[in-house]
Design a protein around this motif. Structure first.
Motif, mmCIF file in Angstrom:
data_model
loop_
_atom_site.group_PDB
_atom_site.id
_atom_site.type_symbol
_atom_site.label_atom_id
_atom_site.label_comp_id
_atom_site.label_asym_id
_atom_site.label_seq_id
_atom_site.Cartn_x
_atom_site.Cartn_y
_atom_site.Cartn_z
ATOM 1 N N CYS A 149 0.847 -1.189 0.000
ATOM 2 C CA CYS A 149 0.000 0.000 0.000
ATOM 3 C C CYS A 149 0.881 1.236 0.000
ATOM 4 C CB CYS A 149 -0.948 0.009 1.193
ATOM 5 S SG CYS A 149 -0.147 0.103 2.798
ATOM 6 N N ARG A 150 0.386 2.283 -0.658
ATOM 7 C CA ARG A 150 1.120 3.533 -0.775
ATOM 8 C C ARG A 150 0.232 4.669 -0.260
ATOM 9 N NH1 ARG A 150 1.824 3.478 -5.948
ATOM 10 N NH2 ARG A 150 3.937 2.617 -5.936
ATOM 11 N N ALA A 151 0.789 5.533 0.562
ATOM 12 C CA ALA A 151 0.035 6.662 1.100
ATOM 13 C C ALA A 151 -0.010 7.782 0.056
ATOM 14 C CB ALA A 151 0.682 7.168 2.385
ATOM 15 N N LEU A 152 -1.213 8.236 -0.271
ATOM 16 C CA LEU A 152 -1.400 9.287 -1.265
ATOM 17 C C LEU A 152 -2.144 10.470 -0.662
ATOM 18 C CD1 LEU A 152 -2.460 7.148 -4.383
ATOM 19 C CD2 LEU A 152 -0.182 7.985 -3.808
ATOM 20 N N GLY A 153 -2.172 11.553 -1.409
ATOM 21 C CA GLY A 153 -2.895 12.739 -0.957
ATOM 22 C C GLY A 153 -3.272 13.621 -2.129
ATOM 23 N N GLU A 154 -3.802 12.997 -3.202
ATOM 24 C CA GLU A 154 -4.161 13.743 -4.408
ATOM 25 C C GLU A 154 -5.538 14.364 -4.209
ATOM 26 O OE1 GLU A 154 -3.721 11.334 -7.888
ATOM 27 O OE2 GLU A 154 -1.921 10.357 -7.111
ATOM 28 N N ALA A 155 -5.554 15.625 -3.802
ATOM 29 C CA ALA A 155 -6.799 16.291 -3.426
ATOM 30 C C ALA A 155 -7.421 17.020 -4.611
ATOM 31 C CB ALA A 155 -6.544 17.277 -2.287
ATOM 32 N N SER A 156 -8.754 17.161 -4.549
ATOM 33 C CA SER A 156 -9.501 17.852 -5.603
ATOM 34 C C SER A 156 -10.539 18.765 -4.970
ATOM 35 C CB SER A 156 -10.198 16.843 -6.518
ATOM 36 O OG SER A 156 -11.131 17.492 -7.353
ATOM 37 N N THR A 157 -10.628 19.976 -5.493
ATOM 38 C CA THR A 157 -11.673 20.903 -5.032
ATOM 39 C C THR A 157 -12.954 20.730 -5.833
ATOM 40 O OG1 THR A 157 -10.849 22.629 -6.525
ATOM 41 C CG2 THR A 157 -9.995 22.606 -4.266
ATOM 42 N N HIS A 158 -12.928 19.861 -6.846
ATOM 43 C CA HIS A 158 -14.098 19.639 -7.700
ATOM 44 C C HIS A 158 -14.855 18.360 -7.349
ATOM 45 C CE1 HIS A 158 -12.886 22.963 -10.244
ATOM 46 N NE2 HIS A 158 -11.663 22.454 -10.313
ATOM 47 N N GLY A 159 -14.386 17.630 -6.355
ATOM 48 C CA GLY A 159 -15.088 16.424 -5.948
ATOM 49 C C GLY A 159 -14.875 15.263 -6.903
ATOM 50 N N LEU A 160 -15.783 14.285 -6.847
ATOM 51 C CA LEU A 160 -15.632 13.070 -7.640
ATOM 52 C C LEU A 160 -15.756 13.329 -9.135
ATOM 53 C CD1 LEU A 160 -17.686 10.492 -5.542
ATOM 54 C CD2 LEU A 160 -15.236 10.908 -5.508
ATOM 55 N N ALA A 161 -16.452 14.408 -9.507
ATOM 56 C CA ALA A 161 -16.681 14.675 -10.923
ATOM 57 C C ALA A 161 -15.372 14.814 -11.701
ATOM 58 C CB ALA A 161 -17.527 15.932 -11.086
ATOM 59 N N SER A 162 -14.336 15.316 -11.048
ATOM 60 C CA SER A 162 -13.060 15.519 -11.738
ATOM 61 C C SER A 162 -12.364 14.197 -12.044
ATOM 62 C CB SER A 162 -12.137 16.399 -10.892
ATOM 63 O OG SER A 162 -11.831 15.761 -9.660
ATOM 64 N N LEU A 163 -12.764 13.124 -11.366
ATOM 65 C CA LEU A 163 -12.126 11.824 -11.569
ATOM 66 C C LEU A 163 -12.830 10.981 -12.625
ATOM 67 C CD1 LEU A 163 -11.607 10.893 -7.817
ATOM 68 C CD2 LEU A 163 -9.829 11.640 -9.403
ATOM 69 N N GLU A 164 -14.106 11.272 -12.888
ATOM 70 C CA GLU A 164 -14.920 10.389 -13.727
ATOM 71 C C GLU A 164 -14.348 10.236 -15.134
ATOM 72 O OE1 GLU A 164 -19.424 10.506 -12.107
ATOM 73 O OE2 GLU A 164 -18.804 12.261 -13.277
ATOM 74 N N HIS A 165 -14.026 11.343 -15.772
ATOM 75 C CA HIS A 165 -13.535 11.261 -17.149
ATOM 76 C C HIS A 165 -12.188 10.554 -17.205
ATOM 77 C CE1 HIS A 165 -12.950 12.355 -21.329
ATOM 78 N NE2 HIS A 165 -11.750 12.825 -21.021
ATOM 79 N N HIS A 166 -11.354 10.788 -16.198
ATOM 80 C CA HIS A 166 -10.008 10.216 -16.208
ATOM 81 C C HIS A 166 -10.043 8.691 -16.128
ATOM 82 C CE1 HIS A 166 -5.735 9.869 -15.580
ATOM 83 N NE2 HIS A 166 -5.923 9.264 -14.426
ATOM 84 N N VAL A 167 -10.912 8.143 -15.297
ATOM 85 C CA VAL A 167 -10.945 6.691 -15.101
ATOM 86 C C VAL A 167 -12.046 6.025 -15.915
ATOM 87 C CG1 VAL A 167 -9.965 6.879 -12.802
ATOM 88 C CG2 VAL A 167 -12.446 6.870 -13.068
ATOM 89 N N GLN A 168 -12.859 6.830 -16.628
ATOM 90 C CA GLN A 168 -13.929 6.328 -17.494
ATOM 91 C C GLN A 168 -14.927 5.472 -16.737
ATOM 92 O OE1 GLN A 168 -12.191 4.459 -20.969
ATOM 93 N NE2 GLN A 168 -11.355 6.389 -21.716
ATOM 94 N N VAL A 169 -15.421 6.019 -15.650
ATOM 95 C CA VAL A 169 -16.475 5.338 -14.902
ATOM 96 C C VAL A 169 -17.357 6.413 -14.273
ATOM 97 C CG1 VAL A 169 -15.245 5.212 -12.691
ATOM 98 C CG2 VAL A 169 -16.954 3.476 -13.244
#
Length: 408
Positions: A149-169
């Motif tokens: 496991c790797r500790a991450l901290g990739e934060a977004s001020t746009h919420g989940l919507a900013s991730l949808e297009h990137h991961v195509q789900v």
């Protein structure tokens, strides 16, 4: 006894127990009306979604929660997920639910504390950024037959919507109260007789109702089974064209689909999709005749494909967001290429469950047409090589759309 590992941002460590337990909590209380949301997102080697995520409101066989009503820990079966689903990475995303009807201060995700395998590994995600709504805080992967496991901290001020297009789900951002209402509606539906067992629609002689149909060759149209169910007479109407009587050729109550036939040639027809991949999130346009008692004009709405399965995980249907009303049943879902990717069949109506609309998938429509001996080879040249705008799509397709009128 193993020594406790305290992870810092970017650090990684081995997960000794592959049936991994992960406890979670927030060290600072969230604002009133806000709740912590967590989801596990399985990704392939190209960091595209492999399967649907596990949420606090929707656990999976590989990601179980300790308490459905008040969860505080996950139990992950890493070998089952990675080995059976071609998963390369599993990311934990934290976000904040908030009740949109409340006038709340800015949504902010401050910190999340994670404890793996009863204290073997600990990570405390924190951020000083303002207005963070979501963050990728942990990633699990497999190297040299070991899980890490790797500790991450990739934060977004746009919420989940900013991730949808990137991961195509499509990611579910609705608050917990909405899921409770949807689950209640689904439970009520489960207690009703299923489509195959339900009694025929009870209609009185002379009773009339309407729907939508679209032509798929010079003589045949597709519509919904529930549109033509119990009809003694079926007709189709289009502005500028003579009314035509139609006969039911074949119907399937399970997929809610029907083929109807007219005796005089139709002016145009639509191509049915033959092979579509990666259509989640794809823009779609619907054309139909909703609320025909108020207007007989063709209506056009636009949205996207928001899910690849229907209510109660029904694989015959897909979910879409284009607004529909009574009378839209039988409307085609058109891709920008002009292909029909689905047919409007139903909607979950509830004030907290907006745009939960469903369509029969094109694969089932193709199977129904094949059962009736109807070939679609002649329609392949109708597909546009370049994406069409909504006005272009409407202009090209409208002459294939018909108002269906039924009489009991």
């Amino acid at each position: 006894m193993s020594k406790q590992v305290e992870l810092v941002l970017g650090a990684n460590t081995v997960i000794e127990n592959t049936k991994c337990s992960i406890a979670f909590s927030t060290t600072k209380p969230l604002e009133f009306g806000q709740q912590l949301g967590l989801l596990w997102l399985p990704l392939d080697a190209n960091r595209k979604a492999v399967c649907s995520p596990a949420y606090l409101h929707e656990s999976k066989d590989w990601a179980q929660l300790d308490n459905k009503d008040n969860p505080s820990a996950w139990q992950l079966d890493l070998p089952q997920l990675f080995n059976k689903n071609n998963v390369s990475f599993l990311q934990l995303i934290a976000y904040v639910y908030h009740e949109p009807s409340l006038n709340l201060p800015a949504v902010e995700l401050n910190d999340v504390s994670l404890t793996l395998n009863n204290g073997d590994i600990h990570y405390n995600f924190t951020t000083n950024d303002r207005h963070v709504k979501a963050a990728i805080i942990l990633e699990i992967y497999q190297r040299n037959e070991q899980f890490k496991c790797r500790a991450l901290g990739e934060a977004s001020t746009h919420g989940l919507a900013s991730l949808e297009h990137h991961v195509q789900v499509s990611l579910d951002v609705r608050p917990p109260s909405t899921h409770t209402l949807i689950q209640e509606a689904q439970q009520q539906q489960r207690t009703q007789p299923n489509n195959e067992a339900r009694p025929p629609r009870q209609v009185q002689a002379g009773e009339t109702w309407t729907g939508t149909a679209f032509a798929i060759d010079p003589y045949h149209l597709l519509t919904c089974y529930h549109v033509i169910e119990s009809a003694a007479m079926v007709g189709v109407r289009q502005q500028g064209q003579p009314d035509r009587e139609a006969q039911v050729v074949l119907s399937d109550i399970g997929s809610d689909s029907a083929i109807i036939r007219v005796s005089d040639p139709l002016p145009s027809y639509l191509p049915l999709a033959q092979q579509c991949v990666d259509i989640l999130g794809e823009t779609i346009t619907t054309l139909g005749f909703p609320l025909s008692g108020l207007s007989s004009q063709l209506q056009v709405t636009q949205g996207c494909i928001s899910g690849l399965i229907g209510l109660n995980n029904d694989i015959r249907h897909m979910q879409f967001t284009a607004p529909i009303q009574p009378g839209s049943s039988g409307s085609p879902l058109l891709l920008p290429t002009g292909e029909v990717v689905g047919m409007v069949t139903s909607s979950l109506v509830h004030e907290h469950a907006q745009n939960m609309n469903y369509a029969v998938k094109f694969q089932l429509l193709s199977a129904l047409l094949a059962s009736a001996g109807i070939s679609l080879e002649h329609t392949t040249d109708l597909t546009s090589a370049t994406p069409l705008t909504t006005p272009q799509l409407s202009k090209q397709s409208r002459s294939a759309l018909w108002l269906v009128g039924c009489q009991g």
